[in-house]
Design a protein around this motif. Structure first.
Motif, PDB file in Angstrom:
ATOM      1  N   VAL A  13       0.850  -1.188   0.000  1.00 61.09           N
ATOM      2  CA  VAL A  13       0.000   0.000   0.000  1.00 61.09           C
ATOM      3  C   VAL A  13       0.891   1.245   0.000  1.00 61.09           C
ATOM      4  CG1 VAL A  13      -1.793   1.273   1.221  1.00 61.09           C
ATOM      5  CG2 VAL A  13      -1.808  -1.234   1.224  1.00 61.09           C
ATOM      6  N   PRO A  14       0.761   2.126  -0.999  1.00 56.90           N
ATOM      7  CA  PRO A  14       1.629   3.302  -1.054  1.00 56.90           C
ATOM      8  C   PRO A  14       1.367   4.262   0.110  1.00 56.90           C
ATOM      9  CG  PRO A  14       0.606   2.886  -3.190  1.00 56.90           C
ATOM     10  CD  PRO A  14      -0.097   2.020  -2.189  1.00 56.90           C
ATOM     11  N   LEU A  15       2.431   4.850   0.612  1.00 54.58           N
ATOM     12  CA  LEU A  15       2.307   5.944   1.568  1.00 54.58           C
ATOM     13  C   LEU A  15       1.976   7.232   0.841  1.00 54.58           C
ATOM     14  CD1 LEU A  15       2.711   7.287   4.366  1.00 54.58           C
ATOM     15  CD2 LEU A  15       5.153   7.424   3.804  1.00 54.58           C
ATOM     16  N   LEU A  16       2.616   7.423  -0.318  1.00 51.42           N
ATOM     17  CA  LEU A  16       2.405   8.632  -1.129  1.00 51.42           C
ATOM     18  C   LEU A  16       2.029   8.223  -2.542  1.00 51.42           C
ATOM     19  CD1 LEU A  16       2.773  11.790  -1.408  1.00 51.42           C
ATOM     20  CD2 LEU A  16       5.095  11.273  -2.203  1.00 51.42           C
ATOM     21  N   GLU A  17       0.962   8.818  -3.065  1.00 52.03           N
ATOM     22  CA  GLU A  17       0.530   8.597  -4.432  1.00 52.03           C
ATOM     23  C   GLU A  17       0.405   9.948  -5.129  1.00 52.03           C
ATOM     24  OE1 GLU A  17      -2.699   5.303  -4.652  1.00 52.03           O
ATOM     25  OE2 GLU A  17      -2.864   6.166  -2.639  1.00 52.03           O
ATOM     26  N   VAL A  18       1.120  10.108  -6.211  1.00 51.04           N
ATOM     27  CA  VAL A  18       1.075  11.347  -6.996  1.00 51.04           C
ATOM     28  C   VAL A  18       0.510  11.001  -8.368  1.00 51.04           C
ATOM     29  CG1 VAL A  18       2.460  13.153  -8.085  1.00 51.04           C
ATOM     30  CG2 VAL A  18       2.986  12.407  -5.762  1.00 51.04           C
ATOM     31  N   GLY A  31       2.274  16.695 -15.584  1.00 45.91           N
ATOM     32  CA  GLY A  31       1.695  15.351 -15.606  1.00 45.91           C
ATOM     33  C   GLY A  31       2.521  14.287 -14.930  1.00 45.91           C
ATOM     34  N   VAL A  32       3.205  14.633 -13.853  1.00 40.39           N
ATOM     35  CA  VAL A  32       4.065  13.679 -13.133  1.00 40.39           C
ATOM     36  C   VAL A  32       3.221  12.728 -12.289  1.00 40.39           C
ATOM     37  CG1 VAL A  32       5.732  13.502 -11.242  1.00 40.39           C
ATOM     38  CG2 VAL A  32       6.133  15.093 -13.122  1.00 40.39           C
ATOM     39  N   ALA A  33       3.587  11.449 -12.284  1.00 40.46           N
ATOM     40  CA  ALA A  33       2.889  10.444 -11.482  1.00 40.46           C
ATOM     41  C   ALA A  33       3.894   9.425 -10.952  1.00 40.46           C
ATOM     42  CB  ALA A  33       1.812   9.740 -12.312  1.00 40.46           C
ATOM     43  N   PHE A  34       3.767   9.084  -9.676  1.00 40.82           N
ATOM     44  CA  PHE A  34       4.596   8.045  -9.076  1.00 40.82           C
ATOM     45  C   PHE A  34       4.004   7.648  -7.732  1.00 40.82           C
ATOM     46  CE2 PHE A  34       6.462  12.099  -7.746  1.00 40.82           C
ATOM     47  CZ  PHE A  34       6.562  11.944  -6.369  1.00 40.82           C
ATOM     48  N   ASP A  35       4.453   6.520  -7.197  1.00 40.27           N
ATOM     49  CA  ASP A  35       4.076   6.037  -5.866  1.00 40.27           C
ATOM     50  C   ASP A  35       5.326   5.915  -5.011  1.00 40.27           C
ATOM     51  OD1 ASP A  35       1.444   5.810  -6.657  1.00 40.27           O
ATOM     52  OD2 ASP A  35       1.582   3.663  -7.099  1.00 40.27           O
ATOM     53  N   LEU A  36       5.119   5.989  -3.698  1.00 35.78           N
ATOM     54  CA  LEU A  36       6.210   5.798  -2.752  1.00 35.78           C
ATOM     55  C   LEU A  36       5.662   5.012  -1.571  1.00 35.78           C
ATOM     56  CD1 LEU A  36       9.179   6.470  -2.136  1.00 35.78           C
ATOM     57  CD2 LEU A  36       8.389   8.523  -0.977  1.00 35.78           C
ATOM     58  N   THR A  69      12.860   4.515  -0.703  1.00 35.19           N
ATOM     59  CA  THR A  69      13.504   5.750  -1.121  1.00 35.19           C
ATOM     60  C   THR A  69      13.426   5.861  -2.639  1.00 35.19           C
ATOM     61  OG1 THR A  69      15.636   4.608  -1.152  1.00 35.19           O
ATOM     62  CG2 THR A  69      15.110   5.871   0.816  1.00 35.19           C
ATOM     63  N   LEU A  70      12.915   7.009  -3.092  1.00 31.69           N
ATOM     64  CA  LEU A  70      12.811   7.298  -4.521  1.00 31.69           C
ATOM     65  C   LEU A  70      13.671   8.509  -4.828  1.00 31.69           C
ATOM     66  CD1 LEU A  70      11.515   6.911  -7.354  1.00 31.69           C
ATOM     67  CD2 LEU A  70       9.683   8.458  -6.583  1.00 31.69           C
ATOM     68  N   LEU A  81      -1.751  11.172   0.504  1.00 29.13           N
ATOM     69  CA  LEU A  81      -0.901  10.760   1.608  1.00 29.13           C
ATOM     70  C   LEU A  81      -1.701   9.830   2.497  1.00 29.13           C
ATOM     71  CD1 LEU A  81       1.859  11.162   3.004  1.00 29.13           C
ATOM     72  CD2 LEU A  81       0.803  12.990   4.327  1.00 29.13           C
ATOM     73  N   ALA A  82      -1.238   8.584   2.591  1.00 32.34           N
ATOM     74  CA  ALA A  82      -1.953   7.560   3.355  1.00 32.34           C
ATOM     75  C   ALA A  82      -3.411   7.458   2.908  1.00 32.34           C
ATOM     76  CB  ALA A  82      -1.872   7.855   4.842  1.00 32.34           C
ATOM     77  N   GLY A  83      -3.638   7.589   1.600  1.00 35.42           N
ATOM     78  CA  GLY A  83      -4.958   7.401   1.028  1.00 35.42           C
ATOM     79  C   GLY A  83      -5.815   8.639   0.929  1.00 35.42           C
ATOM     80  N   ARG A  84      -5.392   9.771   1.524  1.00 39.33           N
ATOM     81  CA  ARG A  84      -6.212  10.985   1.497  1.00 39.33           C
ATOM     82  C   ARG A  84      -5.584  12.037   0.595  1.00 39.33           C
ATOM     83  NH1 ARG A  84      -8.483  14.671   6.560  1.00 39.33           N
ATOM     84  NH2 ARG A  84      -9.563  16.191   5.255  1.00 39.33           N
ATOM     85  N   ASP A  85      -6.412  12.643  -0.254  1.00 37.75           N
ATOM     86  CA  ASP A  85      -5.930  13.671  -1.174  1.00 37.75           C
ATOM     87  C   ASP A  85      -5.672  14.966  -0.405  1.00 37.75           C
ATOM     88  OD1 ASP A  85      -5.282  15.219  -3.317  1.00 37.75           O
ATOM     89  OD2 ASP A  85      -7.255  15.172  -4.270  1.00 37.75           O
TER      90      ASP A  85
END
Length: 323
Positions: free
Chosen positions: A4-9, A31-36, A41-42, A72-76
Protein backbone atom coordinates in the motif's frame (compact mmCIF):
# COMPACT_ATOMS: atom_id res chain seq x y z
CA UNK A 1 7.90 -3.73 2.07
CA UNK A 2 4.14 -2.97 2.27
CA UNK A 3 2.24 -2.92 -1.03
CA UNK A 4 0.00 0.00 0.00
CA UNK A 5 1.63 3.30 -1.05
CA UNK A 6 2.31 5.94 1.57
CA UNK A 7 2.41 8.63 -1.13
CA UNK A 8 0.53 8.60 -4.43
CA UNK A 9 1.07 11.35 -7.00
CA UNK A 10 -1.18 11.46 -10.06
CA UNK A 11 -1.09 13.83 -13.07
CA UNK A 12 0.67 16.57 -11.10
CA UNK A 13 0.88 19.93 -12.90
CA UNK A 14 2.36 23.24 -11.77
CA UNK A 15 2.73 26.39 -13.85
CA UNK A 16 4.40 29.72 -13.11
CA UNK A 17 4.15 33.10 -14.82
CA UNK A 18 7.16 33.74 -17.03
CA UNK A 19 7.06 37.39 -15.92
CA UNK A 20 5.30 39.04 -12.97
CA UNK A 21 1.78 39.88 -14.09
CA UNK A 22 2.36 38.42 -17.54
CA UNK A 23 0.09 36.03 -19.39
CA UNK A 24 2.80 33.64 -20.60
CA UNK A 25 3.31 30.68 -18.31
CA UNK A 26 6.06 28.12 -17.87
CA UNK A 27 5.06 24.56 -16.99
CA UNK A 28 7.52 23.41 -14.34
CA UNK A 29 5.79 20.08 -13.62
CA UNK A 30 3.74 18.47 -16.37
CA UNK A 31 1.70 15.35 -15.61
CA UNK A 32 4.06 13.68 -13.13
CA UNK A 33 2.89 10.44 -11.48
CA UNK A 34 4.60 8.04 -9.08
CA UNK A 35 4.08 6.04 -5.87
CA UNK A 36 6.21 5.80 -2.75
CA UNK A 37 5.78 3.00 -0.23
CA UNK A 38 6.58 3.08 3.49
CA UNK A 39 10.32 2.73 4.07
CA UNK A 40 11.15 3.18 0.38
CA UNK A 41 13.50 5.75 -1.12
CA UNK A 42 12.81 7.30 -4.52
CA UNK A 43 15.46 9.47 -6.15
CA UNK A 44 14.53 12.34 -8.47
CA UNK A 45 17.34 13.23 -10.88
CA UNK A 46 17.65 15.57 -13.83
CA UNK A 47 19.18 18.83 -14.99
CA UNK A 48 18.60 22.13 -13.24
CA UNK A 49 15.16 23.37 -14.24
CA UNK A 50 13.73 19.89 -14.78
CA UNK A 51 11.17 20.31 -11.98
CA UNK A 52 12.71 18.26 -9.16
CA UNK A 53 12.54 20.86 -6.41
CA UNK A 54 9.09 21.99 -7.52
CA UNK A 55 7.82 18.42 -7.07
CA UNK A 56 9.33 18.41 -3.58
CA UNK A 57 7.53 21.64 -2.70
CA UNK A 58 4.26 20.31 -4.10
CA UNK A 59 4.50 17.07 -2.12
CA UNK A 60 5.16 19.02 1.10
CA UNK A 61 2.41 21.46 0.08
CA UNK A 62 4.66 24.49 0.19
CA UNK A 63 3.12 25.00 -3.25
CA UNK A 64 -0.43 24.22 -4.33
CA UNK A 65 -0.67 22.21 -7.58
CA UNK A 66 -2.65 23.56 -10.53
CA UNK A 67 -3.92 20.08 -11.30
CA UNK A 68 -3.53 16.53 -10.07
CA UNK A 69 -3.71 14.54 -6.86
CA UNK A 70 -1.29 14.08 -3.97
CA UNK A 71 -2.53 11.27 -1.76
CA UNK A 72 -0.90 10.76 1.61
CA UNK A 73 -1.95 7.56 3.36
CA UNK A 74 -4.96 7.40 1.03
CA UNK A 75 -6.21 10.99 1.50
CA UNK A 76 -5.93 13.67 -1.17
CA UNK A 77 -4.05 16.63 0.32
CA UNK A 78 -3.61 18.61 -2.90
CA UNK A 79 -6.53 20.98 -2.22
CA UNK A 80 -6.49 21.18 1.57
CA UNK A 81 -6.28 24.60 3.23
CA UNK A 82 -3.44 25.56 5.57
CA UNK A 83 -5.43 24.72 8.70
CA UNK A 84 -6.64 21.39 7.32
CA UNK A 85 -3.08 20.52 6.29
CA UNK A 86 -1.73 20.81 9.83
CA UNK A 87 -2.30 17.14 10.83
CA UNK A 88 -0.44 16.03 7.69
CA UNK A 89 2.56 18.29 8.33
CA UNK A 90 3.74 15.82 10.94
CA UNK A 91 3.83 13.01 8.38
CA UNK A 92 5.84 14.88 5.73
CA UNK A 93 8.93 16.92 6.57
CA UNK A 94 11.57 18.65 4.46
CA UNK A 95 15.36 18.72 4.73
CA UNK A 96 16.62 21.78 2.87
CA UNK A 97 19.61 22.08 0.59
CA UNK A 98 21.34 24.97 2.36
CA UNK A 99 22.08 24.34 6.05
CA UNK A 100 23.16 27.97 6.43
CA UNK A 101 19.95 29.74 5.39
CA UNK A 102 17.44 27.11 6.58
CA UNK A 103 18.10 27.78 10.30
CA UNK A 104 17.09 30.99 12.08
CA UNK A 105 20.37 32.64 13.18
CA UNK A 106 18.62 34.39 16.10
CA UNK A 107 17.39 31.18 17.70
CA UNK A 108 19.39 28.62 19.60
CA UNK A 109 19.31 25.01 18.47
CA UNK A 110 17.11 24.21 21.43
CA UNK A 111 14.63 26.91 20.38
CA UNK A 112 14.61 25.66 16.77
CA UNK A 113 13.83 22.08 17.79
CA UNK A 114 11.54 23.11 20.62
CA UNK A 115 9.35 25.20 18.31
CA UNK A 116 8.56 22.15 16.17
CA UNK A 117 7.74 20.10 19.27
CA UNK A 118 5.48 22.77 20.76
CA UNK A 119 3.65 23.69 17.54
CA UNK A 120 2.73 20.07 16.83
CA UNK A 121 2.34 19.17 20.50
CA UNK A 122 4.19 15.89 20.06
CA UNK A 123 5.40 15.62 23.66
CA UNK A 124 4.24 17.14 26.97
CA UNK A 125 5.85 20.52 27.62
CA UNK A 126 7.64 19.11 30.64
CA UNK A 127 9.47 16.68 28.36
CA UNK A 128 10.45 19.11 25.58
CA UNK A 129 13.98 19.67 26.92
CA UNK A 130 14.55 15.92 27.24
CA UNK A 131 13.28 15.33 23.70
CA UNK A 132 15.60 18.05 22.33
CA UNK A 133 18.61 16.34 23.91
CA UNK A 134 17.43 13.02 22.55
CA UNK A 135 17.11 14.41 19.01
CA UNK A 136 20.59 15.94 19.09
CA UNK A 137 22.08 12.66 20.21
CA UNK A 138 20.16 10.82 17.50
CA UNK A 139 21.83 12.87 14.75
CA UNK A 140 25.31 12.64 16.28
CA UNK A 141 25.51 16.01 18.04
CA UNK A 142 26.37 16.79 21.66
CA UNK A 143 23.10 17.34 23.59
CA UNK A 144 24.94 19.86 25.76
CA UNK A 145 25.15 22.19 22.73
CA UNK A 146 21.40 22.88 22.64
CA UNK A 147 22.07 26.42 23.88
CA UNK A 148 24.35 27.30 20.97
CA UNK A 149 23.39 29.32 17.89
CA UNK A 150 23.64 28.02 14.30
CA UNK A 151 26.73 30.11 13.48
CA UNK A 152 28.63 28.18 16.14
CA UNK A 153 28.36 24.94 14.14
CA UNK A 154 30.02 23.71 10.96
CA UNK A 155 28.07 23.14 7.74
CA UNK A 156 27.75 19.41 8.34
CA UNK A 157 26.61 19.98 11.92
CA UNK A 158 24.00 22.49 10.75
CA UNK A 159 22.62 19.96 8.31
CA UNK A 160 22.37 17.48 11.18
CA UNK A 161 20.35 20.10 13.07
CA UNK A 162 18.07 20.40 10.05
CA UNK A 163 17.61 16.63 10.03
CA UNK A 164 16.87 16.67 13.76
CA UNK A 165 14.21 19.33 13.18
CA UNK A 166 12.59 17.14 10.52
CA UNK A 167 12.63 14.15 12.88
CA UNK A 168 11.17 16.10 15.79
CA UNK A 169 7.53 15.54 14.83
CA UNK A 170 7.87 11.85 13.95
CA UNK A 171 7.36 11.95 10.16
CA UNK A 172 6.76 8.99 7.90
CA UNK A 173 8.12 10.70 4.78
CA UNK A 174 11.08 13.06 4.40
CA UNK A 175 11.61 15.11 1.27
CA UNK A 176 15.37 15.71 1.06
CA UNK A 177 16.17 18.43 -1.49
CA UNK A 178 19.88 18.22 -2.35
CA UNK A 179 20.71 17.64 1.34
CA UNK A 180 24.47 17.17 0.87
CA UNK A 181 25.31 19.27 -2.19
CA UNK A 182 26.53 22.23 -0.08
CA UNK A 183 28.86 20.05 2.02
CA UNK A 184 32.44 18.85 1.61
CA UNK A 185 32.79 15.36 0.13
CA UNK A 186 33.92 13.74 3.38
CA UNK A 187 31.04 15.37 5.27
CA UNK A 188 28.61 14.27 2.55
CA UNK A 189 29.48 10.66 3.28
CA UNK A 190 28.86 11.13 7.01
CA UNK A 191 25.46 12.77 6.47
CA UNK A 192 24.40 10.12 3.96
CA UNK A 193 25.39 7.36 6.40
CA UNK A 194 23.30 9.13 9.04
CA UNK A 195 20.27 9.23 6.73
CA UNK A 196 20.74 5.55 5.92
CA UNK A 197 20.88 4.66 9.63
CA UNK A 198 17.78 6.74 10.38
CA UNK A 199 15.92 5.13 7.52
CA UNK A 200 16.69 1.64 8.84
CA UNK A 201 16.01 2.56 12.47
CA UNK A 202 12.79 4.54 12.00
CA UNK A 203 11.38 3.01 8.80
CA UNK A 204 11.33 6.38 7.04
CA UNK A 205 10.43 6.86 3.40
CA UNK A 206 12.48 9.39 1.41
CA UNK A 207 11.83 11.44 -1.70
CA UNK A 208 15.47 12.22 -2.45
CA UNK A 209 16.23 15.05 -4.87
CA UNK A 210 19.79 15.24 -6.16
CA UNK A 211 22.11 16.01 -9.06
CA UNK A 212 24.68 13.57 -7.73
CA UNK A 213 24.09 10.23 -9.47
CA UNK A 214 26.60 8.45 -7.23
CA UNK A 215 24.74 9.53 -4.07
CA UNK A 216 21.40 8.49 -5.57
CA UNK A 217 22.80 5.10 -6.54
CA UNK A 218 24.06 4.55 -3.00
CA UNK A 219 20.89 5.64 -1.20
CA UNK A 220 17.79 5.09 -3.34
CA UNK A 221 15.74 1.98 -4.06
CA UNK A 222 14.18 3.44 -7.20
CA UNK A 223 15.10 6.33 -9.49
CA UNK A 224 12.90 8.68 -11.54
CA UNK A 225 14.56 10.72 -14.30
CA UNK A 226 12.96 14.10 -15.07
CA UNK A 227 13.26 16.18 -18.21
CA UNK A 228 11.41 19.47 -18.68
CA UNK A 229 8.82 18.66 -16.06
CA UNK A 230 8.05 15.08 -17.06
CA UNK A 231 9.31 11.69 -15.93
CA UNK A 232 11.04 10.10 -18.92
CA UNK A 233 12.25 6.98 -17.12
CA UNK A 234 11.58 5.32 -13.77
CA UNK A 235 12.62 1.99 -12.34
CA UNK A 236 14.64 0.11 -9.77
CA UNK A 237 18.12 1.45 -9.10
CA UNK A 238 19.83 -1.56 -10.71
CA UNK A 239 17.72 -1.21 -13.87
CA UNK A 240 18.36 2.50 -14.31
CA UNK A 241 22.11 2.32 -13.75
CA UNK A 242 22.83 -0.98 -15.50
CA UNK A 243 20.47 -0.62 -18.47
CA UNK A 244 19.18 2.95 -18.98
CA UNK A 245 16.65 2.95 -21.82
CA UNK A 246 15.89 6.62 -22.46
CA UNK A 247 18.54 8.58 -24.42
CA UNK A 248 18.38 11.38 -21.85
CA UNK A 249 19.12 8.96 -19.01
CA UNK A 250 22.01 7.58 -21.02
CA UNK A 251 23.27 11.15 -21.48
CA UNK A 252 23.15 11.77 -17.73
CA UNK A 253 25.06 8.56 -17.02
CA UNK A 254 27.66 9.38 -19.64
CA UNK A 255 28.20 12.85 -18.13
CA UNK A 256 29.59 11.32 -14.93
CA UNK A 257 33.41 11.82 -14.89
CA UNK A 258 35.05 8.74 -16.39
CA UNK A 259 38.72 7.89 -15.75
CA UNK A 260 38.73 4.85 -18.05
CA UNK A 261 41.15 6.64 -20.37
CA UNK A 262 43.76 6.60 -17.58
CA UNK A 263 43.65 2.81 -17.69
CA UNK A 264 44.00 2.60 -21.44
CA UNK A 265 40.29 2.45 -22.21
CA UNK A 266 37.98 4.82 -24.04
CA UNK A 267 35.78 7.07 -21.93
CA UNK A 268 32.08 6.52 -22.50
CA UNK A 269 30.51 9.65 -23.95
CA UNK A 270 27.24 10.49 -25.68
CA UNK A 271 27.44 13.82 -27.45
CA UNK A 272 24.25 15.89 -27.57
CA UNK A 273 23.57 19.50 -28.58
CA UNK A 274 24.42 21.89 -25.76
CA UNK A 275 21.08 23.69 -25.85
CA UNK A 276 19.46 23.92 -22.45
CA UNK A 277 15.96 22.54 -21.83
CA UNK A 278 14.57 26.08 -21.78
CA UNK A 279 16.15 26.86 -25.15
CA UNK A 280 14.90 23.58 -26.58
CA UNK A 281 11.40 24.36 -25.35
CA UNK A 282 11.52 27.72 -27.13
CA UNK A 283 12.58 25.95 -30.33
CA UNK A 284 9.21 24.60 -31.46
CA UNK A 285 8.83 21.88 -28.83
CA UNK A 286 5.05 22.16 -28.89
CA UNK A 287 4.37 18.53 -29.73
CA UNK A 288 6.16 15.23 -29.82
CA UNK A 289 9.09 14.21 -27.65
CA UNK A 290 10.50 17.23 -25.83
CA UNK A 291 14.01 15.75 -25.86
CA UNK A 292 14.13 15.26 -29.62
CA UNK A 293 16.08 18.49 -30.35
CA UNK A 294 18.98 17.08 -28.32
CA UNK A 295 18.47 13.37 -28.91
CA UNK A 296 21.14 11.49 -30.91
CA UNK A 297 18.62 8.86 -32.13
CA UNK A 298 15.57 11.02 -32.87
CA UNK A 299 13.30 9.82 -35.70
CA UNK A 300 10.36 11.46 -37.53
CA UNK A 301 7.88 9.79 -35.19
CA UNK A 302 9.44 11.71 -32.29
CA UNK A 303 8.19 14.99 -33.78
CA UNK A 304 4.63 13.82 -34.36
CA UNK A 305 3.68 12.27 -31.01
CA UNK A 306 4.90 12.39 -27.45
CA UNK A 307 5.99 8.94 -26.22
CA UNK A 308 4.11 7.46 -23.28
CA UNK A 309 5.83 6.12 -20.20
CA UNK A 310 5.47 2.46 -21.15
CA UNK A 311 6.19 -0.60 -19.05
CA UNK A 312 9.33 -2.60 -19.83
CA UNK A 313 10.71 -5.71 -18.13
CA UNK A 314 10.71 -5.83 -14.33
CA UNK A 315 8.55 -2.74 -13.78
CA UNK A 316 11.00 -0.50 -15.63
CA UNK A 317 9.23 2.34 -17.49
CA UNK A 318 10.63 4.61 -20.20
CA UNK A 319 9.11 7.20 -22.53
CA UNK A 320 10.88 6.64 -25.85
CA UNK A 321 9.66 5.62 -29.32
CA UNK A 322 13.04 4.24 -30.35
CA UNK A 323 14.31 2.47 -27.23
Amino acid sequence: MPDVPLLEVRDLVKQFSARPGGRRTVTAVDGVAFDLRPGETLGLVGESGSGKSTIGKLVTRLLRPDRGEIRLAGRDISTLSGRAMRPFRRDVQLVFQDPYSSLNPRHTVGDILGTALRVHDTVPRSQVAHRIRELLGQVGLDPAHAGRYPHEFSGGQRQRIGIARALAVGPRLIVADEPVSALDVSIQAQVMNLLEDLRAELGLAFLFISHDLAVVRHFCDRVAVLYMGRIVEIGAREQIYADPRHPYTQTLMAAVPDIAWLRGGSPRRIRVPSASPVAAEAGAQRSGCRFRARCPVAAPVCASSEPALTLRAGGHRAACHIR
